[in-house]
Design an enzyme around this catalytic site. Structure first.
Site, PDB file in Angstrom:
ATOM      1  N   SER A 134      22.323  70.819 -34.156  1.00 39.27           N
ATOM      2  CA  SER A 134      22.166  70.876 -32.699  1.00 39.27           C
ATOM      3  C   SER A 134      22.612  72.186 -32.075  1.00 39.27           C
ATOM      4  CB  SER A 134      22.899  69.699 -32.047  1.00 39.27           C
ATOM      5  OG  SER A 134      22.141  68.522 -32.183  1.00 39.27           O
ATOM      6  N   LYS A 137      20.007  73.790 -29.933  1.00 35.24           N
ATOM      7  CA  LYS A 137      19.832  73.580 -28.502  1.00 35.24           C
ATOM      8  C   LYS A 137      20.289  74.772 -27.655  1.00 35.24           C
ATOM      9  CE  LYS A 137      19.997  68.522 -28.733  1.00 35.24           C
ATOM     10  NZ  LYS A 137      20.575  68.144 -30.031  1.00 35.24           N
ATOM     11  N   SER A 194      24.423  66.749 -25.716  1.00 39.77           N
ATOM     12  CA  SER A 194      23.452  67.085 -26.759  1.00 39.77           C
ATOM     13  C   SER A 194      22.303  66.089 -26.767  1.00 39.77           C
ATOM     14  CB  SER A 194      24.133  67.113 -28.136  1.00 39.77           C
ATOM     15  OG  SER A 194      23.401  67.881 -29.053  1.00 39.77           O
TER      16      SER A 194
END
Length: 357
Positions: A134, A137, A194
């Site tokens: 993640s 992102k 997230s």
């Protein structure tokens, strides 16, 4: 474990840790089984641990402040960092002055970048290809921040997105089908909790489809001059063999995001409360627990100002952060393959403490 409020799963997770597999028929022995027990305890999916070391709660159950705009003094201090690195961090390699990190941290991969001198200060397997999880992102929110025009525009969460999130047990903001959410709130939802739901709603709005947005991400990677080892196949961080990067490329992505005022604002926020929606009258409260918890660590006078964490089994616990030293110098720290959620924080704190001046 009260940080994650998941203690009810502890007995079951630990009890099964010696026999559960990763889904590929591999039985986990010893430390690997313990790590897997922790993953299940934290509610980890392929997208990461419960909001990737973040936290989501209904705003009615916790008083949470909106992100606080930079003060004039802080903005002046930070502005130096946003133009400090004239070179490309992804191109930096170890030189005679680069210190070896070695066993100083648990993470298998680690790097500390000095933005003022544009050099790699310390490294541990820094040239290796990793799966960004993640941390992806950071690029997602940067591309979104560059392309959104109306932060107050409301977008609708569709049933297929909700179904996809549930099917993959993905980190999410808690939005429901039919919920109308402001673009601004979706941006914060991408980073703090997230949220894969926030990612999918906003990126489809911007590009028309998941695939079209991924093309924009890879175009941005080329624009930033990243290495050929960086390639994105999705905007959430879901594991894919071709979804990859390096520590240096991830540092440069964060470096670029720091220079975008909107992306910087989102990545710097410790807590944020969304506006009321048609499904949540009090809004939702998000929290970046990595930023909040690392403040309690010994940092040698440094301050961590931005961060995005991640987890997939192929890169374990990872994080990319930006911070300033006691003397006001600017650094980016990237770690991957840490053995646990808290270990990721301890490793990042150790690197700031040991290699920033």
């Amino acid at each position: 474990m009260k940080w994650f409020k998941r203690s009810g799963k502890l007995a079951a997770a630990v009890g099964m840790s010696l026999c559960l597999s990763l889904g590929f028929g591999t039985v986990l022995p010893g430390a690997a089984a313990d790590a897997y027990a922790e993953e299940r305890l934290l509610g980890i999916s392929e997208y990461g641990p419960v909001q990737d070391i973040g936290e989501r709660q209904n705003a009615a159950s916790e008083t949470a402040a909106e992100s606080v705009p930079e003060t004039t003094a802080a903005a002046a201090q930070n502005s130096a960092a946003f133009s400090a690195a004239s070179g490309n961090l992804s191109k930096l390699t170890a030189d005679s002055a680069t210190q070896a990190i070695g066993d100083a941290v648990n993470s298998r991969y680690a790097a500390v970048y000095d933005l003022d001198q544009n050099r790699l200060v310390a490294a541990k397997n820094a040239s290796q290809v990793i799966y960004p999880a993640s941390m992806t992102k950071i690029m997602t929110v940067l591309v979104c921040a560059e392309r959104v025009s109306n932060l107050e525009e409301k977008l609708t969460v569709t049933q297929d997105i909700v179904d996809y999130i549930h099917a993959h047990d993905a980190s999410n903001c808690g939005f429901t089908a039919g919920e109308q959410v402001r673009v601004k709130d979706l941006l914060y939802g991408i980073v703090l909790p997230s949220g894969a739901d926030a990612v999918m709603v906003l990126t489809r709005h911007i590009a028309g489809s998941d695939e079209a947005f991924v093309k924009l991400m890879n175009q941005k990677a080329q624009e930033l001059g990243l290495s050929a080892n960086t390639h994105f196949t999705n905007a959430t961080g879901l594991y894919h063999a071709e979804h990859r990067t390096t520590l240096g490329d991830m540092a440069e992505i964060l470096n670029a995001a720091m220079k975008n005022p909107l992306a910087r604002e989102v990545l710097s926020a410790h807590k944020y409360t969304t506006a009321a929606t048609n499904k949540h009258a009090s809004g939702l409260s998000f929290s970046n627990l990595f930023l909040r918890r690392i403040e309690d660590q010994k940092l040698g006078g440094a301050a961590v100002r931005m961060a995005k964490t991640g987890y997939v089994r192929q890169s374990m616990f990872c994080a990319a952060s930006y911070g300033t030293s006691a003397s006001g110098k600017h650094y980016i720290v990237v770690t991957a393959y840490g053995s646990g959620t808290w270990q990721c924080i301890y490793d990042q704190a150790a690197l700031y403490r040991s290699f920033t001046a």
